[in-house]
Design a protein around this motif. Structure first.
Motif, PDB file in Angstrom:
ATOM      1  N   GLY A 120       0.813  -1.202   0.000  1.00 45.49           N
ATOM      2  CA  GLY A 120       0.000   0.000   0.000  1.00 45.49           C
ATOM      3  C   GLY A 120       0.851   1.257   0.000  1.00 45.49           C
ATOM      4  N   ALA A 121       0.315   2.316  -0.593  1.00 43.49           N
ATOM      5  CA  ALA A 121       1.023   3.596  -0.658  1.00 43.49           C
ATOM      6  C   ALA A 121       0.336   4.603   0.251  1.00 43.49           C
ATOM      7  CB  ALA A 121       1.034   4.117  -2.098  1.00 43.49           C
ATOM      8  N   ILE A 122       1.024   5.001   1.308  1.00 43.54           N
ATOM      9  CA  ILE A 122       0.502   6.007   2.229  1.00 43.54           C
ATOM     10  C   ILE A 122       1.617   6.984   2.570  1.00 43.54           C
ATOM     11  CG2 ILE A 122      -1.241   4.465   3.218  1.00 43.54           C
ATOM     12  CD1 ILE A 122       0.582   4.152   5.645  1.00 43.54           C
ATOM     13  N   ALA A 123       1.244   8.138   3.081  1.00 41.33           N
ATOM     14  CA  ALA A 123       2.223   9.190   3.346  1.00 41.33           C
ATOM     15  C   ALA A 123       3.214   8.805   4.436  1.00 41.33           C
ATOM     16  CB  ALA A 123       1.490  10.472   3.735  1.00 41.33           C
ATOM     17  N   TYR A 124       2.856   7.847   5.300  1.00 36.83           N
ATOM     18  CA  TYR A 124       3.699   7.530   6.456  1.00 36.83           C
ATOM     19  C   TYR A 124       4.461   6.222   6.301  1.00 36.83           C
ATOM     20  CZ  TYR A 124       0.669  11.164   8.265  1.00 36.83           C
ATOM     21  OH  TYR A 124      -0.020  12.340   8.420  1.00 36.83           O
ATOM     22  N   ASN A 125       4.628   5.767   5.070  1.00 37.78           N
ATOM     23  CA  ASN A 125       5.444   4.574   4.862  1.00 37.78           C
ATOM     24  C   ASN A 125       6.881   4.842   5.306  1.00 37.78           C
ATOM     25  OD1 ASN A 125       3.685   2.651   3.855  1.00 37.78           O
ATOM     26  ND2 ASN A 125       3.946   3.251   1.725  1.00 37.78           N
ATOM     27  N   LEU A 135       0.463  -5.545   5.280  1.00 38.89           N
ATOM     28  CA  LEU A 135      -0.031  -5.389   3.913  1.00 38.89           C
ATOM     29  C   LEU A 135      -1.281  -4.514   3.961  1.00 38.89           C
ATOM     30  CD1 LEU A 135       0.397  -9.072   2.637  1.00 38.89           C
ATOM     31  CD2 LEU A 135       2.098  -7.245   2.867  1.00 38.89           C
ATOM     32  N   LYS A 136      -1.154  -3.267   3.546  1.00 34.84           N
ATOM     33  CA  LYS A 136      -2.212  -2.275   3.734  1.00 34.84           C
ATOM     34  C   LYS A 136      -3.087  -2.066   2.509  1.00 34.84           C
ATOM     35  CE  LYS A 136       0.827   0.204   6.920  1.00 34.84           C
ATOM     36  NZ  LYS A 136       1.643   1.424   7.125  1.00 34.84           N
ATOM     37  N   SER A 137      -2.706  -2.630   1.364  1.00 33.95           N
ATOM     38  CA  SER A 137      -3.419  -2.314   0.131  1.00 33.95           C
ATOM     39  C   SER A 137      -4.881  -2.722   0.162  1.00 33.95           C
ATOM     40  CB  SER A 137      -2.731  -2.988  -1.069  1.00 33.95           C
ATOM     41  OG  SER A 137      -1.737  -2.151  -1.594  1.00 33.95           O
ATOM     42  N   ALA A 138      -5.199  -3.829   0.831  1.00 32.97           N
ATOM     43  CA  ALA A 138      -6.580  -4.298   0.840  1.00 32.97           C
ATOM     44  C   ALA A 138      -7.509  -3.258   1.445  1.00 32.97           C
ATOM     45  CB  ALA A 138      -6.687  -5.615   1.611  1.00 32.97           C
ATOM     46  N   GLY A 139      -7.022  -2.482   2.410  1.00 32.36           N
ATOM     47  CA  GLY A 139      -7.856  -1.462   3.028  1.00 32.36           C
ATOM     48  C   GLY A 139      -7.881  -0.155   2.274  1.00 32.36           C
ATOM     49  N   VAL A 145      -7.358  -6.000  -3.593  1.00 33.80           N
ATOM     50  CA  VAL A 145      -7.744  -6.985  -2.583  1.00 33.80           C
ATOM     51  C   VAL A 145      -7.283  -8.379  -2.977  1.00 33.80           C
ATOM     52  CG1 VAL A 145      -9.712  -8.199  -1.582  1.00 33.80           C
ATOM     53  CG2 VAL A 145      -9.658  -5.712  -1.573  1.00 33.80           C
ATOM     54  N   ASP A 146      -7.473  -8.743  -4.254  1.00 29.17           N
ATOM     55  CA  ASP A 146      -7.116 -10.111  -4.651  1.00 29.17           C
ATOM     56  C   ASP A 146      -5.608 -10.332  -4.585  1.00 29.17           C
ATOM     57  OD1 ASP A 146      -7.619  -8.345  -7.170  1.00 29.17           O
ATOM     58  OD2 ASP A 146      -6.235  -9.871  -7.882  1.00 29.17           O
ATOM     59  N   SER A 147      -4.802  -9.278  -4.798  1.00 25.70           N
ATOM     60  CA  SER A 147      -3.352  -9.420  -4.672  1.00 25.70           C
ATOM     61  C   SER A 147      -2.963  -9.727  -3.232  1.00 25.70           C
ATOM     62  CB  SER A 147      -2.644  -8.140  -5.135  1.00 25.70           C
ATOM     63  OG  SER A 147      -2.842  -7.913  -6.518  1.00 25.70           O
ATOM     64  N   VAL A 148      -3.603  -9.043  -2.280  1.00 23.18           N
ATOM     65  CA  VAL A 148      -3.321  -9.289  -0.867  1.00 23.18           C
ATOM     66  C   VAL A 148      -3.844 -10.658  -0.454  1.00 23.18           C
ATOM     67  CG1 VAL A 148      -3.735  -8.490   1.487  1.00 23.18           C
ATOM     68  CG2 VAL A 148      -3.293  -6.833  -0.328  1.00 23.18           C
ATOM     69  N   SER A 272      -6.654   4.475 -11.882  1.00 27.83           N
ATOM     70  CA  SER A 272      -6.970   5.312 -10.723  1.00 27.83           C
ATOM     71  C   SER A 272      -6.653   4.625  -9.405  1.00 27.83           C
ATOM     72  CB  SER A 272      -8.452   5.711 -10.762  1.00 27.83           C
ATOM     73  OG  SER A 272      -9.291   4.569 -10.758  1.00 27.83           O
ATOM     74  N   TYR A 273      -6.742   3.285  -9.355  1.00 28.82           N
ATOM     75  CA  TYR A 273      -6.490   2.603  -8.089  1.00 28.82           C
ATOM     76  C   TYR A 273      -5.002   2.648  -7.702  1.00 28.82           C
ATOM     77  CZ  TYR A 273      -4.925  -1.270 -11.034  1.00 28.82           C
ATOM     78  OH  TYR A 273      -4.278  -2.036 -11.953  1.00 28.82           O
ATOM     79  N   LEU A 274      -4.137   3.017  -8.653  1.00 33.84           N
ATOM     80  CA  LEU A 274      -2.713   3.146  -8.347  1.00 33.84           C
ATOM     81  C   LEU A 274      -2.293   4.597  -8.115  1.00 33.84           C
ATOM     82  CD1 LEU A 274      -0.958   0.621 -10.785  1.00 33.84           C
ATOM     83  CD2 LEU A 274      -1.466   0.339  -8.353  1.00 33.84           C
ATOM     84  N   MET A 275      -3.240   5.522  -8.075  1.00 34.10           N
ATOM     85  CA  MET A 275      -2.874   6.931  -7.959  1.00 34.10           C
ATOM     86  C   MET A 275      -2.007   7.213  -6.739  1.00 34.10           C
ATOM     87  SD  MET A 275      -5.762   9.547  -9.296  1.00 34.10           S
ATOM     88  CE  MET A 275      -6.970   9.047  -8.078  1.00 34.10           C
TER      89      MET A 275
END
Length: 315
Positions: A120-125, A135-139, A145-148, A272-275
């Motif tokens: 997952g991509a977040i500002a606090y990585n 693994l944060k991408s599912a949220g 979701v299927d990758s996680v 868009s889901y990878l923005m």
């Protein structure tokens, strides 16, 4: 190695450039069987190739016929492909079927290709993300979701069936000749979007190096999860400049605006889901894989970017 003594390996995702690179490296020392969910590909008279849904009964016939010693599972369907339900069936249920059959038929080596997107991509990585990070991408995105879930499933089998000797590989952006993922399409394009005010650090691994990494991993039955990445990185916008791309700034707020612009401009290579991955850095630590398997990437960033830059000039 005498022909009759060659071990048998099942390689999935045979229609992809990465799988074909892996197959070319292994074909002299192994009997290979290639399968793909999407299409049948011809890889030479010496390699049987099938187009098979892993959830169909005929898939098990391959295990009975060829008595596989190992599996290299590269057949993960990318989030930009198929409908969410078909992608889930292929990635999660298909992988579960593959692992069940691997256990049933006594396979003792499995390598599974995942992706760094699961973090997952977040500002606090953190500056470097190791394999123990959540693994944060599912949220963050339903498209990942299927990758996680594929990863979670593989982890369950890794610990439940240690005899399978499962290695899960989480590579950074795989790029280079023949690669058709979102990042490769962006680097290959003449105009590429960027999020205004953002230029996160990114990692890139050449398809040749990634194929080498998979072959190395298969040859050493080390169980676990491993990031695969070089120890250098570059900002996204600078990478585009080095590839000869013209940058198209997109406003990042409100969130609906860049998504609408992407649809309007028909920029499918910038889903868009990878923005958030083009806003916040996701830099992974590949130290454990390099030290465990003796892996040293051979293709530097300048070679990767030169390929995309020169390809544009030939179009």
């Amino acid at each position: 190695m005498a022909n009759e003594q060659k071990p048998h390996i099942l390689v999935t995702g045979a229609a992809g450039a990465l799988a074909q690179q892996v197959i070319n490296r292994l074909r002299d020392d192994y009997h290979l069987v290639a399968v793909d969910f999407r299409e049948q590909v011809y890889l030479g008279d010496d390699i049987p190739s099938y187009c098979i849904d892993f959830n169909k009964r005929v898939f098990e016939d391959l295990f009975r016929r060829y008595h596989f010693d190992g599996v290299i599972h590269l057949g993960r369907i990318m989030s930009s492909q198929l409908t969410p339900m078909r992608r889930y069936n292929a990635n999660v249920l298909g992988t579960q079927k593959l692992l069940d059959l691997s256990h049933k038929y006594g396979i003792h080596r499995v390598v599974i290709l995942s992706t760094y997107h699961v973090y997952g991509a977040i500002a606090y990585n953190p500056a470097l993300i190791d394999e123990e990070a959540p693994l944060k991408s599912a949220g963050l995105s339903m498209d990942l979701v299927d990758s996680v879930e594929l990863e979670n499933l593989a982890n369950i089998y890794l610990w439940r069936y240690p005899d399978l000797n499962i290695s899960i590989l989480r590579p950074c952006n795989i790029v280079g000749p023949g690669v058709r993922n979102s990042m490769s399409q962006l680097l290959a394009s003449k105009r590429a979007p960027v999020m205004a005010g953002f230029s996160p650090m990114m990692q890139f691994i050449h398809i040749d190096d990634m194929a080498d990494a998979i072959v190395l991993a298969y040859g050493q039955p080390r169980r676990g999860v491993f990031n695969v990445a070089p120890d250098d990185w570059v900002s996204y916008q600078h990478a585009l400049t080095l590839c000869g791309c013209t940058r198209i700034p997109l406003p990042s707020v409100p969130p609906i605006l860049p998504r609408s612009l992407l649809r309007l401009l028909n920029l499918r290579s910038f889903p868009s889901y990878l923005m958030d991955f083009f806003k916040y850095p996701v830099v992974i630590d590949g130290h454990t894989f390099r030290e465990t398997f003796g892996f040293r990437p051979q293709r530097p960033l300048r070679e990767i970017f030169r390929y995309y830059r020169e390809t544009k000039h030939t179009l």
